[in-house]
Design a protein around this motif. Structure first.
Motif, mmCIF file in Angstrom:
data_model
loop_
_atom_site.group_PDB
_atom_site.id
_atom_site.type_symbol
_atom_site.label_atom_id
_atom_site.label_comp_id
_atom_site.label_asym_id
_atom_site.label_seq_id
_atom_site.Cartn_x
_atom_site.Cartn_y
_atom_site.Cartn_z
ATOM 1 N N GLY A 106 45.135 27.932 34.086
ATOM 2 C CA GLY A 106 45.143 29.272 34.684
ATOM 3 C C GLY A 106 45.637 29.339 36.108
ATOM 4 O O GLY A 106 45.364 30.324 36.806
ATOM 5 N N LYS A 107 46.383 28.344 36.553
ATOM 6 C CA LYS A 107 46.870 28.359 37.937
ATOM 7 C C LYS A 107 47.752 29.573 38.214
ATOM 8 O O LYS A 107 47.593 30.252 39.236
ATOM 9 C CB LYS A 107 47.646 27.066 38.234
ATOM 10 N N THR A 108 48.682 29.855 37.311
ATOM 11 C CA THR A 108 49.585 30.986 37.508
ATOM 12 C C THR A 108 48.826 32.309 37.524
ATOM 13 O O THR A 108 49.090 33.193 38.347
ATOM 14 C CB THR A 108 50.655 31.016 36.409
ATOM 15 N N CYS A 109 47.865 32.453 36.635
ATOM 16 C CA CYS A 109 47.068 33.692 36.578
ATOM 17 C C CYS A 109 46.236 33.868 37.837
ATOM 18 O O CYS A 109 46.066 34.996 38.333
ATOM 19 C CB CYS A 109 46.162 33.676 35.346
ATOM 20 N N ILE A 110 45.711 32.781 38.374
ATOM 21 C CA ILE A 110 44.949 32.843 39.630
ATOM 22 C C ILE A 110 45.838 33.350 40.754
ATOM 23 O O ILE A 110 45.449 34.245 41.527
ATOM 24 C CB ILE A 110 44.374 31.455 39.975
ATOM 25 N N ILE A 111 47.031 32.805 40.855
ATOM 26 C CA ILE A 111 47.942 33.196 41.927
ATOM 27 C C ILE A 111 48.373 34.645 41.780
ATOM 28 O O ILE A 111 48.404 35.405 42.759
ATOM 29 C CB ILE A 111 49.157 32.256 41.947
ATOM 30 N N LYS A 139 48.868 39.289 44.011
ATOM 31 C CA LYS A 139 49.500 40.539 43.596
ATOM 32 C C LYS A 139 48.547 41.528 42.936
ATOM 33 O O LYS A 139 48.968 42.608 42.505
ATOM 34 C CB LYS A 139 50.652 40.231 42.633
ATOM 35 N N ASN A 140 47.261 41.146 42.846
ATOM 36 C CA ASN A 140 46.264 42.018 42.230
ATOM 37 C C ASN A 140 46.653 42.448 40.827
ATOM 38 O O ASN A 140 46.522 43.618 40.449
ATOM 39 C CB ASN A 140 46.010 43.256 43.097
ATOM 40 N N GLU A 141 47.163 41.500 40.066
ATOM 41 C CA GLU A 141 47.510 41.784 38.681
ATOM 42 C C GLU A 141 47.208 40.578 37.812
ATOM 43 O O GLU A 141 47.213 39.438 38.286
ATOM 44 C CB GLU A 141 48.991 42.160 38.552
ATOM 45 N N PHE A 142 46.913 40.837 36.560
ATOM 46 C CA PHE A 142 46.654 39.753 35.612
ATOM 47 C C PHE A 142 47.611 39.879 34.454
ATOM 48 O O PHE A 142 47.717 40.922 33.823
ATOM 49 C CB PHE A 142 45.213 39.800 35.086
ATOM 50 N N ILE A 178 40.674 20.059 50.525
ATOM 51 C CA ILE A 178 40.749 20.233 49.068
ATOM 52 C C ILE A 178 39.493 20.944 48.583
ATOM 53 O O ILE A 178 38.388 20.609 49.008
ATOM 54 C CB ILE A 178 40.862 18.877 48.344
ATOM 55 N N ILE A 179 39.672 21.924 47.704
ATOM 56 C CA ILE A 179 38.540 22.480 46.976
ATOM 57 C C ILE A 179 38.851 22.433 45.485
ATOM 58 O O ILE A 179 40.010 22.239 45.086
ATOM 59 C CB ILE A 179 38.208 23.936 47.394
ATOM 60 N N ILE A 180 37.815 22.610 44.679
ATOM 61 C CA ILE A 180 37.949 22.626 43.229
ATOM 62 C C ILE A 180 37.644 24.025 42.712
ATOM 63 O O ILE A 180 36.714 24.685 43.199
ATOM 64 C CB ILE A 180 36.983 21.630 42.569
ATOM 65 N N ILE A 181 38.428 24.475 41.751
ATOM 66 C CA ILE A 181 38.145 25.738 41.067
ATOM 67 C C ILE A 181 37.934 25.451 39.585
ATOM 68 O O ILE A 181 38.798 24.852 38.934
ATOM 69 C CB ILE A 181 39.288 26.755 41.237
ATOM 70 N N GLY A 182 36.781 25.875 39.088
ATOM 71 C CA GLY A 182 36.537 25.884 37.651
ATOM 72 C C GLY A 182 36.838 27.280 37.139
ATOM 73 O O GLY A 182 36.067 28.218 37.393
ATOM 74 N N ASN A 183 37.959 27.426 36.448
ATOM 75 C CA ASN A 183 38.454 28.753 36.068
ATOM 76 C C ASN A 183 38.058 29.114 34.634
ATOM 77 O O ASN A 183 37.631 28.280 33.851
ATOM 78 C CB ASN A 183 39.977 28.779 36.218
ATOM 79 N N LYS A 184 38.199 30.381 34.310
ATOM 80 C CA LYS A 184 37.943 30.971 32.992
ATOM 81 C C LYS A 184 36.452 31.071 32.663
ATOM 82 O O LYS A 184 36.035 30.886 31.518
ATOM 83 C CB LYS A 184 38.667 30.187 31.888
ATOM 84 N N VAL A 185 35.641 31.412 33.667
ATOM 85 C CA VAL A 185 34.205 31.552 33.415
ATOM 86 C C VAL A 185 33.909 32.760 32.538
ATOM 87 O O VAL A 185 32.787 32.893 32.017
ATOM 88 C CB VAL A 185 33.402 31.636 34.735
ATOM 89 N N ALA A 219 40.194 34.457 36.624
ATOM 90 C CA ALA A 219 41.399 35.183 37.027
ATOM 91 C C ALA A 219 41.478 36.524 36.311
ATOM 92 O O ALA A 219 41.951 37.511 36.875
ATOM 93 C CB ALA A 219 42.637 34.345 36.725
ATOM 94 N N LEU A 220 41.002 36.571 35.077
ATOM 95 C CA LEU A 220 41.022 37.814 34.303
ATOM 96 C C LEU A 220 40.190 38.895 34.982
ATOM 97 O O LEU A 220 40.629 40.048 35.110
ATOM 98 C CB LEU A 220 40.495 37.557 32.894
ATOM 99 N N LEU A 221 38.988 38.545 35.436
ATOM 100 C CA LEU A 221 38.077 39.514 36.030
ATOM 101 C C LEU A 221 38.176 39.574 37.560
ATOM 102 O O LEU A 221 37.436 40.326 38.184
ATOM 103 C CB LEU A 221 36.634 39.168 35.642
ATOM 104 N N ASN A 222 39.068 38.779 38.129
ATOM 105 C CA ASN A 222 39.173 38.668 39.588
ATOM 106 C C ASN A 222 37.817 38.315 40.200
ATOM 107 O O ASN A 222 37.373 38.909 41.178
ATOM 108 C CB ASN A 222 39.705 39.963 40.191
#
Length: 216
Positions: free
Chosen positions: A39-44, A49-52, A130-137, A165-168
């Motif tokens: 989900g890197k692209t979706c996060i960015i 851009k405030n869009e998913f 460096i930080i870690i992101i656990g995405n798609k919660v 990323a879906l729910l921001n």
């Protein structure tokens, strides 16, 4: 530029302020690393851009998006996670001010591979923030998320944020934290004065002139 601002890259772009004077801003570079499909692209896209967009195509090589702040421009680099493009992706790390490593909370392998990505990042810059992101919660239950939050310190060695990323969800917290870490690391102002900019332009012009006059 002086040594206390050399870590930020000077933009070629200029913009007009309310007094119609040229204002020169600097940029901060942050790269997202992680396996393909985390989900890197979706996060960015969501953060910048405030869009998913439910993207199914794999990122090839390198892409990036910009987010304008009052005093600097953030450039977030989207790197390919597949083995095919990994060498090219990691070559960009030498120009980054910070790194975010992303994994998919529903994909155990992507979490195991965090350590590999961390080693890659630190091989280019041992002290890079460096930080870690656990995405798609959004794909797991609240109970599963609480369990991950409780056990993360036993596994993850850098500060971890859980995002969707879906729910921001959680993205602002993650990016605000890493931006501040990068600023603290650099310990500098992000605004470059026109005087310093003109000095750099003059030096560049002199170098170009000398190159054109070269008889070799």
């Amino acid at each position: 530029m002086s040594s206390n601002t050399s870590s930020f890259s000077l933009l070629d772009e200029v913009e007009l302020n309310e007094h119609s004077k040229l204002r020169f801003i600097q940029k901060m570079n942050i790269a997202l690393l992680g396996n393909s499909g985390v989900g890197k692209t979706c996060i960015i896209q969501q953060y910048c851009k405030n869009e998913f967009r439910d993207l199914t195509a794999m990122t090839c090589c390198i892409d990036f998006a910009k987010k304008q702040f009052e005093d600097f421009l953030l450039c977030v680099f989207d790197t390919a996670g597949s083995e095919r493009y990994r060498g090219l992706a990691t070559s960009y790390l030498k120009n980054q001010h910070a790194v975010i490593i992303v994994y998919d909370v529903t994909d155990p392998k992507s979490k195991r591979d965090v350590i590999n990505w961390k080693n890659i990042a630190e091989s280019f810059s041992p002290s890079i923030p460096i930080i870690i992101i656990g995405n798609k919660v959004d794909l797991i239950s609240n109970e599963e998320l609480k369990s991950m939050q409780q056990e993360q310190n036993a596994y993850i060695f850098n500060k971890t944020f859980f995002t969707s990323a879906l729910l921001n969800q959680g993205l602002d917290d993650a990016f605000n934290y890493i931006i501040n870490q990068a600023k603290n690391k650099l310990n500098q102002s992000v605004i470059c004065s026109p005087k310093k900019f003109k000095k750099n332009i003059k030096n560049d012009e002199n170098q170009k002139k000398n190159a054109n006059n070269c008889k070799c």
